[in-house]
Design a protein around this motif. Sequence first.
Motif, short mmCIF file in Angstrom:
data_model
loop_
_atom_site.label_atom_id
_atom_site.label_comp_id
_atom_site.label_asym_id
_atom_site.label_seq_id
_atom_site.Cartn_x
_atom_site.Cartn_y
_atom_site.Cartn_z
N ILE A 268 74.77 44.70 51.71
CA ILE A 268 75.52 43.97 52.47
C ILE A 268 75.38 44.53 54.01
CG2 ILE A 268 77.72 42.76 52.88
CD1 ILE A 268 75.92 41.29 50.97
N ASP B 295 72.62 44.08 55.81
CA ASP B 295 72.50 42.27 55.73
C ASP B 295 73.19 42.15 57.14
OD1 ASP B 295 73.36 39.56 55.62
OD2 ASP B 295 72.53 39.66 53.82
N GLY B 296 74.51 42.53 57.44
CA GLY B 296 75.13 42.65 58.55
C GLY B 296 74.30 43.12 59.71
N ASN C 13 71.38 41.16 60.29
CA ASN C 13 71.60 39.76 61.00
C ASN C 13 72.09 39.61 62.57
OD1 ASN C 13 72.12 36.83 60.67
ND2 ASN C 13 74.08 36.94 59.94
N GLN C 14 72.96 40.71 62.64
CA GLN C 14 73.56 40.71 64.10
C GLN C 14 72.61 41.35 65.12
OE1 GLN C 14 77.77 41.91 64.10
NE2 GLN C 14 77.59 41.75 61.75
N LEU D 151 68.62 37.11 53.67
CA LEU D 151 70.09 37.47 54.19
C LEU D 151 71.14 36.62 53.25
CD1 LEU D 151 69.42 37.59 57.90
CD2 LEU D 151 70.20 39.56 56.68
N PHE E 223 74.11 37.39 49.37
CA PHE E 223 75.72 37.42 49.20
C PHE E 223 76.25 36.95 47.82
CE2 PHE E 223 75.25 37.41 53.86
CZ PHE E 223 76.53 38.07 54.24
N ILE F 164 81.97 42.70 50.62
CA ILE F 164 81.48 41.62 51.72
C ILE F 164 82.18 42.20 53.17
CG2 ILE F 164 81.71 39.23 52.35
CD1 ILE F 164 79.85 39.73 49.96
N VAL G 244 79.63 43.53 56.03
CA VAL G 244 78.91 42.51 57.07
C VAL G 244 79.71 42.97 58.38
CG1 VAL G 244 78.88 40.32 57.86
CG2 VAL G 244 78.53 40.69 55.51
N ASN H 116 84.04 43.35 65.13
CA ASN H 116 83.62 43.69 63.72
C ASN H 116 84.63 44.67 63.16
OD1 ASN H 116 81.00 42.27 62.92
ND2 ASN H 116 80.33 42.87 64.80
N ASN I 198 87.45 37.83 60.74
CA ASN I 198 86.53 38.46 59.91
C ASN I 198 87.36 38.83 58.20
OD1 ASN I 198 83.71 39.00 60.62
ND2 ASN I 198 84.66 39.88 62.13
N THR J 59 85.68 37.13 55.11
CA THR J 59 85.36 38.34 53.87
C THR J 59 86.13 37.85 52.56
OG1 THR J 59 84.85 39.95 55.56
CG2 THR J 59 85.46 40.55 53.45
#
Length: 442
Positions: free
Chosen positions: A34, A37-38, A41-42, A127, A131, A155, A158, A302, A364, A368
């Motif tokens: 994850i 993944d974050g 994705n960002q 992505l 989850f 989570i 992320v 974040n 967040n 989350t």
Amino acid sequence: MAFAEEPSAVATLIDERSWGLRQKLLLALVSLAILLDGFDNQSLGFALPVLMKDWGVAKAALGGALAAAQFGMLIGAISGGMVGDRFGRKLALVASVVLFGVGTLLIGFVHTPMQLAGLRFAAGLGLGAAFPNVAALAAEFTPTRYRSLAVILSIVCVPLGGVVGGMAAAAVLPVMGWQALFVLAGGCTLALAVVLALILPESLTFLIARGADSVQIARSLRRMGLDDGASLLPPSTGTGEERSMPLSTVLAPGWRADSLLLWTAFFFSLISVYAAFNWLPTLLAENGLDVAQAAQGLAAFNMGGVITALVCGALMGRYGSLRVMGGMALLAVGVAALLAMLAHTALPPAGLFALIALEGGCVNGVQTSLYALAANVYPAALRARGVGLATGIGRLGAMASALLGAMVIGRLGLPGFHGAIGVGMAVVVLCLSLLTRHVPRR
């Protein structure tokens, strides 16, 4: 095959033992998926100011690429949960990590917005699929008393991935360019996929319901640190055709209200989160910060989420999800309103980043925690699909943030950005107050 109600012998075996070191290491491993993944994705949000300048395009020209990723994540979240319930959490997770790793890496070699949109869609499929399977694995590797904390710990990676990505972007973008950032993110992701394939066990709940043989069950128990547990489980009688709960159960009379409220909360919380992921660095750069500072602003958003989500996970077990998540969502509304009023005030970077970190922490933290809440709302037989469907509905909010952001936020700037977050989190407060299947107070 989707499996039936969580076998009581499996739940008892895990619940009666301490939360062992190997179980925690497995949680760390799926959490690392994850985190990347974050990061992946960002990565486009971090690279956007440099990429727009390099290609000579406006924000509106890249809105489609941002939306394509969210559309892919919507499909991936729903289908990933179905694959996890049908073929196993591990297989679904490894496949998803490979997919978003390859998609992210190849973005480093694109030359047009159309190519970018295609690869962002492909990466988005992976992505999104990660989850629900990580949430299910985290819940099923962990004793019930720590379940909410375990899901949140996974989570929360992320926004932690956003922190790592922000630091990587600040170091890589000025020196090596935006292409190197995507190659770095994708390469690290593919390396992790190999580790997951070699080390990660399958969910014991899934194996028992599937009628797996004793060798598979013993292997999973050994990797969880429960070597002697096989003798405590009844002989497996599963045939792979057990009666399961259909996906339509989420809208049955006893579940409909909570499902709709959960979906709405996911939708508006993800609007808020992805508005920041997609547009905050660009808006900060347009308001006088350099590229490195703009990336640090999103990293602050974040980092606040990492801290508050961990606090939220610790408090939810004691005080329940309604009080903790509802209070955090209310605070998000207040901080967003304050930042909207101060948007054109010449704040020092440290003060600005502190307020952004508080705003990001609340937003967040709530978003989350919704995964832990969803894992509590739905039983084992429906868990991956229930969480996946809620996540997929939420992706519509992420898509809206990409498409509307180019028009609304592009016109209204920072005040509109923070104002939109405030409105979105106010809706989340309402949903949480009406939902009935909250994590209870201890």
